[in-house]
Design a protein around this motif. Structure first.
Motif, PDB file in Angstrom:
ATOM      1  N   LEU A  83       0.808  -1.218   0.000  1.00 30.71           N
ATOM      2  CA  LEU A  83       0.000   0.000   0.000  1.00 30.71           C
ATOM      3  C   LEU A  83       0.848   1.278   0.000  1.00 30.71           C
ATOM      4  O   LEU A  83       0.315   2.368  -0.005  1.00 30.71           O
ATOM      5  CB  LEU A  83      -0.926   0.004   1.227  1.00 30.71           C
ATOM      6  N   LYS A  84       2.138   1.124   0.003  1.00 28.29           N
ATOM      7  CA  LYS A  84       2.982   2.322   0.076  1.00 28.29           C
ATOM      8  C   LYS A  84       2.893   3.130  -1.218  1.00 28.29           C
ATOM      9  O   LYS A  84       2.967   2.577  -2.310  1.00 28.29           O
ATOM     10  CB  LYS A  84       4.444   1.924   0.336  1.00 28.29           C
ATOM     11  N   LEU A  85       2.671   4.438  -1.047  1.00 29.33           N
ATOM     12  CA  LEU A  85       2.485   5.318  -2.198  1.00 29.33           C
ATOM     13  C   LEU A  85       3.641   6.291  -2.364  1.00 29.33           C
ATOM     14  O   LEU A  85       3.649   7.111  -3.274  1.00 29.33           O
ATOM     15  CB  LEU A  85       1.187   6.117  -2.032  1.00 29.33           C
ATOM     16  N   GLY A  86       4.606   6.241  -1.467  1.00 29.94           N
ATOM     17  CA  GLY A  86       5.732   7.164  -1.554  1.00 29.94           C
ATOM     18  C   GLY A  86       5.409   8.490  -0.904  1.00 29.94           C
ATOM     19  O   GLY A  86       4.446   8.627  -0.135  1.00 29.94           O
ATOM     20  N   LEU A  87       6.181   9.501  -1.223  1.00 27.52           N
ATOM     21  CA  LEU A  87       5.963  10.832  -0.671  1.00 27.52           C
ATOM     22  C   LEU A  87       4.595  11.338  -1.115  1.00 27.52           C
ATOM     23  O   LEU A  87       4.271  11.319  -2.306  1.00 27.52           O
ATOM     24  CB  LEU A  87       7.034  11.804  -1.171  1.00 27.52           C
ATOM     25  N   THR A  88       3.843  11.769  -0.163  1.00 25.72           N
ATOM     26  CA  THR A  88       2.477  12.202  -0.487  1.00 25.72           C
ATOM     27  C   THR A  88       2.487  13.296  -1.549  1.00 25.72           C
ATOM     28  O   THR A  88       1.709  13.257  -2.507  1.00 25.72           O
ATOM     29  CB  THR A  88       1.782  12.724   0.793  1.00 25.72           C
ATOM     30  N   VAL A  89       3.337  14.285  -1.348  1.00 24.25           N
ATOM     31  CA  VAL A  89       3.347  15.434  -2.265  1.00 24.25           C
ATOM     32  C   VAL A  89       3.739  15.055  -3.692  1.00 24.25           C
ATOM     33  O   VAL A  89       3.503  15.826  -4.616  1.00 24.25           O
ATOM     34  CB  VAL A  89       4.278  16.559  -1.764  1.00 24.25           C
ATOM     35  N   GLU A  90       4.305  13.870  -3.830  1.00 24.72           N
ATOM     36  CA  GLU A  90       4.711  13.462  -5.175  1.00 24.72           C
ATOM     37  C   GLU A  90       3.620  12.696  -5.908  1.00 24.72           C
ATOM     38  O   GLU A  90       3.765  12.354  -7.072  1.00 24.72           O
ATOM     39  CB  GLU A  90       5.989  12.611  -5.101  1.00 24.72           C
ATOM     40  N   ILE A  91       2.530  12.385  -5.211  1.00 27.83           N
ATOM     41  CA  ILE A  91       1.435  11.672  -5.882  1.00 27.83           C
ATOM     42  C   ILE A  91       0.900  12.602  -6.970  1.00 27.83           C
ATOM     43  O   ILE A  91       0.571  13.764  -6.700  1.00 27.83           O
ATOM     44  CB  ILE A  91       0.325  11.287  -4.876  1.00 27.83           C
ATOM     45  N   PRO A  92       0.884  12.139  -8.223  1.00 29.11           N
ATOM     46  CA  PRO A  92       0.601  13.035  -9.351  1.00 29.11           C
ATOM     47  C   PRO A  92      -0.677  13.840  -9.175  1.00 29.11           C
ATOM     48  O   PRO A  92      -0.744  15.021  -9.526  1.00 29.11           O
ATOM     49  CB  PRO A  92       0.470  12.083 -10.542  1.00 29.11           C
ATOM     50  N   PHE A  93      -1.732  13.209  -8.643  1.00 33.78           N
ATOM     51  CA  PHE A  93      -3.016  13.889  -8.461  1.00 33.78           C
ATOM     52  C   PHE A  93      -2.837  15.177  -7.648  1.00 33.78           C
ATOM     53  O   PHE A  93      -3.463  16.191  -7.902  1.00 33.78           O
ATOM     54  CB  PHE A  93      -3.963  12.930  -7.737  1.00 33.78           C
ATOM     55  N   LEU A  94      -1.939  15.071  -6.657  1.00 31.88           N
ATOM     56  CA  LEU A  94      -1.735  16.195  -5.748  1.00 31.88           C
ATOM     57  C   LEU A  94      -0.677  17.154  -6.293  1.00 31.88           C
ATOM     58  O   LEU A  94      -0.788  18.366  -6.169  1.00 31.88           O
ATOM     59  CB  LEU A  94      -1.295  15.634  -4.394  1.00 31.88           C
ATOM     60  N   LYS A  95       0.319  16.559  -6.896  1.00 29.82           N
ATOM     61  CA  LYS A  95       1.493  17.325  -7.292  1.00 29.82           C
ATOM     62  C   LYS A  95       1.168  18.439  -8.289  1.00 29.82           C
ATOM     63  O   LYS A  95       1.731  19.523  -8.243  1.00 29.82           O
ATOM     64  CB  LYS A  95       2.531  16.383  -7.908  1.00 29.82           C
ATOM     65  N   LYS A  96       0.196  18.147  -9.166  1.00 29.37           N
ATOM     66  CA  LYS A  96      -0.120  19.108 -10.225  1.00 29.37           C
ATOM     67  C   LYS A  96      -1.074  20.220  -9.772  1.00 29.37           C
ATOM     68  O   LYS A  96      -1.409  21.101 -10.538  1.00 29.37           O
ATOM     69  CB  LYS A  96      -0.765  18.369 -11.412  1.00 29.37           C
ATOM     70  N   GLN A  97      -1.529  20.104  -8.529  1.00 25.66           N
ATOM     71  CA  GLN A  97      -2.528  21.080  -8.090  1.00 25.66           C
ATOM     72  C   GLN A  97      -1.897  22.406  -7.678  1.00 25.66           C
ATOM     73  O   GLN A  97      -0.691  22.491  -7.433  1.00 25.66           O
ATOM     74  CB  GLN A  97      -3.328  20.503  -6.911  1.00 25.66           C
ATOM     75  N   GLU A  98      -2.755  23.422  -7.602  1.00 28.81           N
ATOM     76  CA  GLU A  98      -2.318  24.722  -7.100  1.00 28.81           C
ATOM     77  C   GLU A  98      -3.150  25.036  -5.872  1.00 28.81           C
ATOM     78  O   GLU A  98      -4.233  25.597  -5.962  1.00 28.81           O
ATOM     79  CB  GLU A  98      -2.523  25.795  -8.173  1.00 28.81           C
ATOM     80  N   ARG A  99      -2.663  24.568  -4.745  1.00 29.42           N
ATOM     81  CA  ARG A  99      -3.487  24.671  -3.544  1.00 29.42           C
ATOM     82  C   ARG A  99      -3.215  25.971  -2.805  1.00 29.42           C
ATOM     83  O   ARG A  99      -2.180  26.119  -2.156  1.00 29.42           O
ATOM     84  CB  ARG A  99      -3.271  23.444  -2.654  1.00 29.42           C
ATOM     85  N   LEU A 100      -4.137  26.876  -2.911  1.00 27.59           N
ATOM     86  CA  LEU A 100      -4.063  28.139  -2.176  1.00 27.59           C
ATOM     87  C   LEU A 100      -5.025  28.082  -0.996  1.00 27.59           C
ATOM     88  O   LEU A 100      -4.646  28.172   0.155  1.00 27.59           O
ATOM     89  CB  LEU A 100      -4.408  29.329  -3.080  1.00 27.59           C
ATOM     90  N   THR A 101      -6.298  27.918  -1.324  1.00 32.99           N
ATOM     91  CA  THR A 101      -7.315  27.860  -0.271  1.00 32.99           C
ATOM     92  C   THR A 101      -7.144  26.590   0.554  1.00 32.99           C
ATOM     93  O   THR A 101      -7.359  26.579   1.767  1.00 32.99           O
ATOM     94  CB  THR A 101      -8.713  27.916  -0.915  1.00 32.99           C
ATOM     95  N   PHE A 102      -6.760  25.529  -0.131  1.00 34.14           N
ATOM     96  CA  PHE A 102      -6.609  24.229   0.528  1.00 34.14           C
ATOM     97  C   PHE A 102      -5.176  23.965   0.974  1.00 34.14           C
ATOM     98  O   PHE A 102      -4.805  22.823   1.198  1.00 34.14           O
ATOM     99  CB  PHE A 102      -7.093  23.109  -0.414  1.00 34.14           C
ATOM    100  N   ALA A 103      -4.394  25.035   1.104  1.00 37.50           N
ATOM    101  CA  ALA A 103      -2.966  24.867   1.377  1.00 37.50           C
ATOM    102  C   ALA A 103      -2.686  23.964   2.566  1.00 37.50           C
ATOM    103  O   ALA A 103      -1.732  23.193   2.571  1.00 37.50           O
ATOM    104  CB  ALA A 103      -2.334  26.238   1.593  1.00 37.50           C
ATOM    105  N   ARG A 104      -3.485  24.026   3.586  1.00 37.98           N
ATOM    106  CA  ARG A 104      -3.206  23.268   4.813  1.00 37.98           C
ATOM    107  C   ARG A 104      -4.047  22.011   4.961  1.00 37.98           C
ATOM    108  O   ARG A 104      -3.804  21.205   5.842  1.00 37.98           O
ATOM    109  CB  ARG A 104      -3.467  24.151   6.048  1.00 37.98           C
ATOM    110  N   VAL A 105      -5.072  21.887   4.093  1.00 38.04           N
ATOM    111  CA  VAL A 105      -6.013  20.788   4.313  1.00 38.04           C
ATOM    112  C   VAL A 105      -5.324  19.452   4.077  1.00 38.04           C
ATOM    113  O   VAL A 105      -4.710  19.233   3.033  1.00 38.04           O
ATOM    114  CB  VAL A 105      -7.246  20.931   3.388  1.00 38.04           C
ATOM    115  N   GLY A 106      -5.399  18.590   5.046  1.00 38.98           N
ATOM    116  CA  GLY A 106      -4.736  17.292   4.955  1.00 38.98           C
ATOM    117  C   GLY A 106      -3.350  17.313   5.551  1.00 38.98           C
ATOM    118  O   GLY A 106      -2.744  16.272   5.777  1.00 38.98           O
TER     119      GLY A 106
END
Lengths: 159, 77, 517, 955
Positions: free
Chosen positions: C88-111
């Motif tokens: 189940l290991k997915l590696g570094l969370t921030v590197e998961i492509p779904f997340l990596k490509k996002q521009e999180r301003l409002t959601f900067a801290r969520v999660g």
């Protein structure tokens, strides 16, 4: 008709802790329903008197909001989301399954008073459709099998 | 007329006017009120009562009736 | 130092067993005598991976998911606390492509943070916006919001700065800030994620709004279906009050702002701002006519800012980094980012915060991974139950208010619900009418009677009764509702109905060529 | 007035209420340019331009709602189709009300309405008077393509529980007009919408029957309903009317204007007149619905005579009855002197009738023994206001209340006694005016939906003057006097005397607390609130006047208003709420034994000279007997004959047994009334009276407003009351002749300076006139004392508090106070003969739980109430509206014998009875009192004598 002490206490508590807040009616109704599961008609004149409203006004509010019940529900409430995302993921079949399993339709309570079946329109769990809510617990990606399991668990836990 | 009732009514009038600071004026006002609002037979009766000692009447009322007797006396018909 | 393990408290994660996973981890750690620090964070918004468990490592947070309670022992066995390998290991969370490509301003801290930890919030740039705002005049704060180009994220896309300015310039002895957290649109859940995953950002946004326009009382009108959000908000408000971020004399500034959460009671229409105000006042949630605008005569007749959760939650970063920073994202007149919610029949449902301009197709395939069933995506509904259905031919539309309007569609609150080719669009049209009938406040005639008749007419169409006449009647009824309704509920129900009819005529017993609108 | 209907269905409905603004806006509607005040709706602007925009939920008596969506328009430069009722005019706006697109939308909306509506127009009670039907026609609806097999409300059950109107939910279009009327117009909030969406339906109370709900049956909802959903049962029974006549209600002192809707000479319906200047289209259960008494079988329509009251009645011709009466009266005068007879007129009669009766007494009887029932209600108002301000009348127009910031209600219960004005007052209170209630009882104004008194001074009955002095003490000692006003407008020395008096420590709230029972702090707060308001108005009723210090209290009220400068402009003033319809008028007309018409003393040689010249007789210059004096004189043997028009003294006057004893001494009692009332049971001559529907004349309401009463049907007895009076005068040897009541008014106008400008012509033109109306004020006078007081300078009076003799003792430990209830009127002769009795079938005794507990009394028990004067038995109702030690009842039913208990204590200045304070004991009993049993026997005997009456011989 006189109300049980518990019911009367719930009404008194909800009224006294909320009546001085602006727009107190909804908080009071929530307070009562949180405690006893519904808004007894006998509560309405009391609330009206405390808030300087007419009985009609309070009644109008109670009947406007689908969340407020005017009669006691079963021990547990099963709400199945009917909205689009859940439809896209099979909520219709799930609902049908629930009807069959419980033997009741929407807004009805099973003979043993265990479950009241209700439709609901979005639980904000659209990423995990289809979703249901049993009492205050949300469940996602619910299959018919999983539903039966959840109902059994809930019933078991209560014993 | 039933004199007890008239005495009571006259005293009530007296109680209102006696609060005026000017007592002479109060006496005049009491008499004037009786003159303006009481039917002659009522006034005749109260005058007669005063003449018989005015039992039960407040002093200021008795004074008013006595001092303004002419005013209060109904004209002979 | 104990190892930090993150298990979301987000209700979607919980709906998939996050609480049981958390409990299993705690139990397993105790059993094994391992000291861990279990943090209940918000969700990262990758719900196909929930329950997503993260472990803090010196290199960053490592993700495992989706984790079921049964997997926990194995994870310990695999030494996941030290980033050990596991299926189940997915590696570094921030590197998961779904997340990596996002521009999180409002959601900067969520999660990322513990939602109810003020220290965590502040450590992650929280309350910087408020601190700056406290040094500005009301007009300057409003100007910053105006400059950001922020438009109401609830769906109407009205420029937030203009609304604030009206309230600022309306003298009154009392003003209010009301947060519309009656997130009733199906297919949307970003408000819920903010409130559960970073309640302080909403509190901060509302506090800034209050300080900007001179409002001393705020209400968050929260739908009754969100018990977890209620819990998180109340916890955070208590903490903020205790630490002088709410109440009288905020941070010694002399400014006052009180905040209270009020629960709705199962009325979709109360997401409409005027009926929301009626409801807050303790009345039947029927729609008020406008004008007067709420900004002039709002709650209890006083000037009121009423904004959606996301709009208000976007304010802190705008104040922190400046309106220009925010405005630099986006396209056309749609500035900044939009938290998009992928739902329905998709492989990868979740929250995608992106600058305006991303296309539907990118979202459905690059982020969503195509349909969950593996069948072709036939239609998507964007913008909730009152949003239009878009066919495959329109998937290249960029997310932009004006681009959608040009297609007779709406972006709304950014919810996207995908359907595969098994969908019956006549049934979806029927459902749109049915939903309107269930949720109509009953005030105006087109919505009150029209929605019920709408269901009946679609039923007749489906049954083939007087087919052509009833198709015409459905169009006429839609026209009456569209032009005649008092609010968007009746007024926009024709969007899903007519878009279904126009784009998918074959589902209504028409030939493709018969559709002519 | 171009149209006599004035709102009964033929006047324009502008859709939204008129707005007042100094700013004018020019707009263009369908090419017509017009200018309207800012804030006006597009719909109203269009209507003013003569353009009728289709509408259903909008009506100009209610605030816009915007729900029906028929009134959509197009406005150049604006998107979409805004509703014209909720869109306000804007400078330069160009509106199009008729376009093909609008026609399409409107037809679409109408098609939806009709898809859930019964198609029974031809058999519907609203046929011909249905806005839905009208609008379907206007929009050109030709088919309903939805069919009628869909979801609908056609099977909804009808609610016929209200005696006067039915509720048919199947016809409801959910326009909310009824709900809004109940809220905005009436202020009861008895209606709501149950459920939402398609399920929405009007719900009285908690979705219960109308009769069981909070509904007070004012009829506002029925009036507002555009369909047959809420419909008068009389219209259902008889169909739509064929003509309409504007007249004035004969119930309370509000004097509502009504449109009598007629079919031939049958009244079908009474609807409030939208153009009515006192009621603005509103009504109450009495005026709106309780008019059936006029055709009740109990009506006596033939004159009757008898020698003794133990004899059976004999029906006779008018001539014979009049002759009989005149001969008896002349015989009495010959035997006992000319002062041995007199007359009593009623505040229920017209001005013209009242004027004639006093003229009869003065000119034909040759004495001043004339009095009016105002004696027993508002005579202290006449006295007190004349003394202080110079005119025996209220200072304001009703509409003035809408400018009041603080309203003080003393001894009045407007929501029951003056419901239509009560509703207007409540509207002002909902707008934010502050309220002070001075009353021993928690009346509805103290606390009811959306109304809550800021201060309720719950005083002990009989301590009004003490409270007024305490309030004055605070105002004077805390520097709250309006010195500039007092200096300019009032007599200086009298003010100083008053100021010194109220400043005395014995008049402080603290010193008087023991007497009044009201906490001093509460009195202080109320005084500050009243005195500090921009505009503060006092409204008072019989709770002020019906006391041994009634006149003192009226003066004390005037003192308060003068001291705070609250007089002489809108929003302020001293406002007596008159009990009956024509209390003001009967007083104006010289119905008092000491005053000629226009409140001029009989001893004034100049004035008397004018009347002597006009009437061609010599007039008596000494005052005559007042009603209570008449009873005393009767028992004394010097008063033997009475002409009593429209008044039931036996039931309504205090100390019934005393009154009866006096009646039994009379040798000739002539009663003119609709029914064989309690007084008529002691009468020798009965003359049929005319109901207000049969009268032609005028009533003057509590705001001095003279309004026309128009005859809608011929008098059942053949003659109007004025004609009977004329005949009696002639038979007595004094010939007076008028062809019609208009000529009587012309005589009044000639003789009374404040009426110089009044005529029927002007009344027809203006609708109504508030006197004074003369050369200085040709259009009348809504607000009095604006520049200076009528008496010149206002005069303060020292108002010493004198406790009443009626004190509680161990034997009589409770204080009884009396009042009225919404459903009934005065002695109930009218309302008891209508379905109003459904709400209030009997008088009951309200008692505080504490007092009930002490006596073992439970709700509904029979209780005996005993006073020094007598005793009676009523059912008890336990109520926390009462304070401990005080009990309350009404006096609407003769069998209740409320006045058997009341004493003959009276106001010092006017003899107005002290109805409001009687020391009593209350005990649990099992049967009616001895008096009641005697009453029943006597009453049964009199009914028999009536039944055994000898019919009139065939002509």
């Amino acid at each position: 008709m006189t109300l049980s002490d518990r019911t009367q206490q719930a009404i008194d508590a909800a009224v006294s802790s909320n009546k001085d807040r602006p727009g107190a009616l909804l908080p009071i109704l929530h307070g009562i329903q949180d405690q006893i599961g519904y808004i007894p008609p006998e509560a309405i004149p009391q609330i009206a008197g405390e808030l300087n409203l007419s009985r009609a006004e309070v009644h109008g509010v109670v009947t406007f909001y689908h969340y407020f019940r005017q009669s006691p529900p079963g021990r547990h409430t099963l709400q199945i989301c009917q909205a689009e995302s859940c439809q896209a993921m099979g909520s219709e079949a799930l609902t049908e399954h629930a009807r069959k399993t419980l033997g009741v339709g929407f807004h009805q309570t099973t003979g043993d008073q265990a479950f009241t079946l209700e439709p609901i329109y979005c639980l904000g769990n659209c990423a995990c459709s289809p979703a249901i809510m049993v009492d205050d617990e949300v469940y996602g990606r619910v299959t018919p099998e999983r539903l039966e399991q959840i109902l059994a668990e809930v019933k078991e836990a209560q014993r | 007329m039933h004199i007890e009732n008239l005495v009571k009514m006259a005293n009530q009038i007296g109680q209102f006017f006696e609060a005026e600071p000017d007592k002479d004026q109060a006496v005049k006002d009491i008499a004037s009120h009786l003159k303006r609002f009481w039917d002659p037979r009522m006034r005749t009766a109260i005058i007669a009562h005063v003449e018989q000692g005015g039992e039960g009447l407040m002093e200021i009322v008795a004074t008013a009736v006595r001092s303004q007797r002419e005013l209060l006396q109904p004209a002979q018909k | 130092m104990s190892i930090q393990v993150f298990v979301p408290r987000d209700s979607s994660a919980i709906s998939l067993g996050a609480n049981r996973v958390a409990k299993a981890i705690t139990n397993e750690a105790a059993k094994r005598g391992v000291t861990i620090e279990l943090v209940r964070n918000g969700s990262r918004g990758m719900f196909w991976l929930e329950t997503l468990v993260e472990v803090a490592t010196p290199k960053g947070r490592i993700a495992y998911g989706p984790v079921n309670p049964e997997d926990v022992a194995g994870l310990f066995d695999a030494n996941f606390l030290q980033a050990g390998d596991h299926a189940l290991k997915l590696g570094l969370t921030v590197e998961i492509p779904f997340l990596k490509k996002q521009e999180r301003l409002t959601f900067a801290r969520v999660g990322i943070t513990d939602p109810v930890s003020l220290a965590d919030y502040i450590a992650h740039d929280g309350y910087r916006g408020l601190k700056r705002a406290l040094g500005l005049s009301g007009a300057d704060i409003v100007k910053e919001v105006t400059d950001s180009g922020l438009r109401g994220r609830g769906g109407a896309a009205f420029p937030t700065g203009i609304k604030w300015n009206t309230v600022l310039n309306t003298p009154a002895d009392q003003k209010y800030i009301v947060c519309n957290a009656d997130e009733g649109d199906s297919g949307t859940y970003s408000d819920r994620m903010i409130m559960e995953g970073d309640p302080f950002v909403l509190i901060e946004g509302m506090t800034i709004a209050g300080i900007a326009v001179g409002a001393t009382q705020g209400y968050i009108y929260l739908r009754s279906e969100y018990p977890h959000a209620l819990q998180a908000l109340n916890e955070a408000i208590d903490v903020a009050v205790a630490n002088n971020y709410l109440g009288t004399d905020i941070l010694g500034s002399g400014k006052t702002f009180h905040l209270e959460v009020r629960r709705g009671a199962g009325a979709y229409v109360c997401g409409e701002e005027t009926s929301l105000l009626e409801s807050l006042e303790g009345k039947r949630g029927i729609v008020r006519f406008k004008p007067p605008l709420p900004a002039i005569e709002g709650l209890f007749g006083k000037p009121t800012i009423i904004n959606n959760v996301i709009s208000l939650a976007s304010v802190p970063i705008i104040l922190d980094k400046g309106g220009a920073f925010y405005r630099d994202y986006g396209m056309g007149r749609s500035r900044g980012t939009l938290p998009i919610q992928l739902a329905g029949n998709l492989k990868q449902c979740g929250l995608v915060e992106k600058a305006f301009g991303v296309t539907l197709r990118e979202l459905l395939y690059d982020y969503g991974g195509g349909s969950a069933t593996g069948r072709p995506i036939r239609a998507v509904q964007v913008g909730g139950p009152l949003g239009a259905f878009l066919p495959e031919s329109q998937f290249d539309t960029p997310l932009d208010y004006e681009a959608f309007a040009a297609l007779w569609a709406v972006l709304g609150h950014g919810g996207i619900v995908a359907f595969d080719d098994t969908v019956d669009m006549a049934k979806m049209a029927r459902y749109a009418m049915e939903f309107c009938a269930i949720e109509s406040c009953g005030k105006c005639t087109p919505c009150r009677i029209g929605s019920t008749r709408g269901v009946e007419v679609v039923d007749k169409i489906i049954a083939g009764t007087d087919h052509a006449a009833n198709i015409q009647l459905l169009r006429d009824l839609s026209d009456t509702m569209l032009n005649g309704s008092l609010c968007a509920l009746g007024g926009m129900t024709p969007y899903p109905v007519l878009s279904a009819l126009n784009h998918f005529p074959e589902d209504f017993g028409l030939q493709k060529t018969e559709q002519a609108a | 007035m171009a149209c006599q209907c004035g709102g009964g269905g033929c006047s324009t409905d502008y859709g939204t209420p008129a707005r007042v603004s100094e700013q004018l806006v020019e707009v263009e509607v369908d090419g017509i340019t017009l200018t309207v005040p800012a804030g006006t709706s597009v719909m109203r602007a269009a209507a003013e331009a003569g353009v009728q925009i289709p509408k259903l939920c909008a009506t100009d008596s209610l605030e816009p709602f915007g729900s029906c969506r028929l009134c959509l328009v197009e406005i150049e430069g604006r998107r979409g189709y805004p509703a014209s009722c909720t869109t306000l005019v804007d400078k330069g706006m160009k509106v199009h009300t008729q376009t093909p697109k609008l026609a399409e939308i409107r037809r679409g909306v109408m098609e939806l309405y009709i898809s859930d509506h019964p198609l029974d127009c031809l058999t519907c009670s609203a046929n011909g008077n249905c806005e839905l039907q009208d609008m379907a026609g206007v929009v050109g609806l030709r088919e309903v393509r939805y069919g009628f097999d869909g979801e609908n409300h056609l099977k909804s059950e009808k609610d016929t529980s209200n005696p006067y109107f039915s509720y048919d939910p199947s016809k409801c279009i959910v326009c909310n007009r009824c709900v809004r009327a109940c809220e905005e117009t009436q202020g009861t909030f008895a209606l709501t919408i149950d459920g939402r969406g398609f399920e929405s339906r009007v719900s009285p109370g908690q979705n219960e029957a109308f009769f069981d709900s909070e509904c007070v049956s004012c009829g506002a909802c029925v009036q507002a309903c555009p369909t047959a959903t809420l419909m008068e049962k009389t219209v259902i029974a008889h169909g739509q009317p064929d003509h309409r006549v504007v007249t004035t209600c004969a119930y309370c002192g509000v004097g509502c204007s009504f449109v009598a809707e007629m079919k031939g000479d049958q009244v079908i319906n009474m609807v409030p007149n939208k153009d009515g200047q006192a009621n603005h289209g509103h009504s109450c259960v009495k005026g709106r619905f309780a008019w059936g008494y006029a055709s009740h079988p109990d009506r006596v329509t033939k004159p009757m005579i008898r020698d003794r009251i133990s004899d059976a009645w004999r029906e006779v011709s008018w001539e014979e009855a009049i002759q009989f009466a005149a001969e008896r009266f002349k015989g009495i005068q010959a035997k006992y002197g000319k002062d041995a007879i007199g007359g009593i007129v009623s505040s229920r009669c017209t001005n013209e009738e009242d004027f004639l009766v006093q003229k009869l007494v003065r000119a034909a009887f040759g004495n001043n023994n004339v009095d009016t029932c105002a004696r027993v209600c508002h005579s202290p108002t006449g006295y007190g206001l004349k003394q202080t301000l110079g005119e025996s009348a209220g200072t304001q127009t009703f509409d003035s209340v809408m400018q009041a910031d603080v309203i003080m209600v003393i001894g009045a219960n407007p929501t029951d006694g003056h419901p239509v004005f009560g509703s207007q007052m409540k509207r002002r209170l909902r707008e934010g005016a502050k309220l002070i209630v001075v009353d021993p009882r928690a009346i509805d104004l103290v606390k009811s939906p959306h109304i809550r008194a800021d201060h309720h001074l719950k005083l002990r009955p009989g301590t009004n003057v003490a409270i007024a002095n305490a309030l004055s003490h605070v105002i004077v000692t805390e520097g709250l006097v309006d010195d500039a006003f007092v200096a300019e407008r009032c007599e200086t020395q009298a003010f100083i005397d008053w100021k010194n008096f109220v400043s005395e420590p014995r008049n402080s709230p603290e010193a008087l607390e023991a007497a009044t029972g009201v906490p001093a702090a509460e009195v202080r707060a109320a005084a500050r609130l009243y005195a500090s308001a921009d505009n503060a108005a006092i409204y008072y009723g019989l709770g002020v006047t019906e006391h041994s210090q009634g006149s003192t209290m009226v003066m004390a009220i005037a003192n308060l208003a003068m001291a705070t400068g609250n007089i002489g402009r809108l929003g302020v003033g001293v406002n007596p709420l008159r009990g009956q319809n024509n209390v003001q008028g009967s007083c104006d007309m010289g119905s008092f034994p000491h005053e000629l018409p226009g409140y001029r003393h009989v001893s004034d040689d100049v004035v008397r000279g004018e009347f002597e010249q006009a009437w061609g007789v010599t007039l008596e210059k000494e005052p005559g007997l007042r009603i209570p004096n008449m009873f005393d004189a009767a028992l004394d043997g010097s008063y033997k004959g009475l002409y009593c028009q429209g008044e039931d003294i036996v039931q309504s006057d205090p100390n019934t047994q005393h009154v009866i004893a006096a009646m039994e001494q009379m040798e000739c009692v002539v009663v003119q009334d609709l029914f064989l009332n309690e007084t008529a049971k002691y009468a020798h001559v009965f003359l049929p009276g005319a109901s207000f529907l049969e009268k032609d004349g005028t009533f003057t309401n509590a705001e001095r407003r003279i309004s026309r009463v128009r005859k809608v049907m011929e008098p059942l007895g053949g003659y109007g009351d004025w004609e009977a009076t004329m005949m009696l005068a002639k038979a007595m040897g004094y010939d007076m002749h008028y062809d019609n009541p208009s000529q009587i008014m012309d005589e009044i106008a000639r003789l009374v300076p404040t009426f110089h400008g009044v005529s029927y012509d002007k009344l027809d033109r203006q609708g109504s006139i508030q006197w004074p109306c003369n050369e200085e004020a040709p259009d009348g006078t809504p607000i009095m004392h604006t520049e200076q007081f009528v008496r010149g300078k206002g005069k303060f009076f020292v108002t010493q508090y004198v406790p009443t003799d009626e004190k509680i003792t161990p034997k009589f430990p409770l204080l009884l106070t009396t009042g009225r209830i919404l459903a009934h009127y005065n002695v109930g002769a009218q309302t008891r003969r209508t379905s109003n009795s459904a709400w209030h079938p009997e008088d009951i005794l309200e008692i505080h739980p504490h007092d009930a507990e002490e006596r073992g009394i439970k709700d509904g028990d029979w209780v005996g109430i005993q006073s020094r004067a007598g005793d009676t038995v009523l059912h008890a109702q336990i109520s926390t509206r009462m304070q401990p030690g005080v009990v309350y009842t009404t006096f609407h039913h003769p069998f209740s014998g409320a006045n058997v208990i009341t004493t003959d204590n009276s106001d010092w200045a006017t003899n107005c009875p002290e109805y409001k304070v009687t020391a009593v004991q209350v005990v649990k009993v099992s049967q009616p009192s001895e008096w009641q049993q005697r009453y029943r026997q006597f009453s049964d005997r009199q009914d028999d004598l009536m039944k055994q009456r000898e019919p009139i011989k065939a002509q």
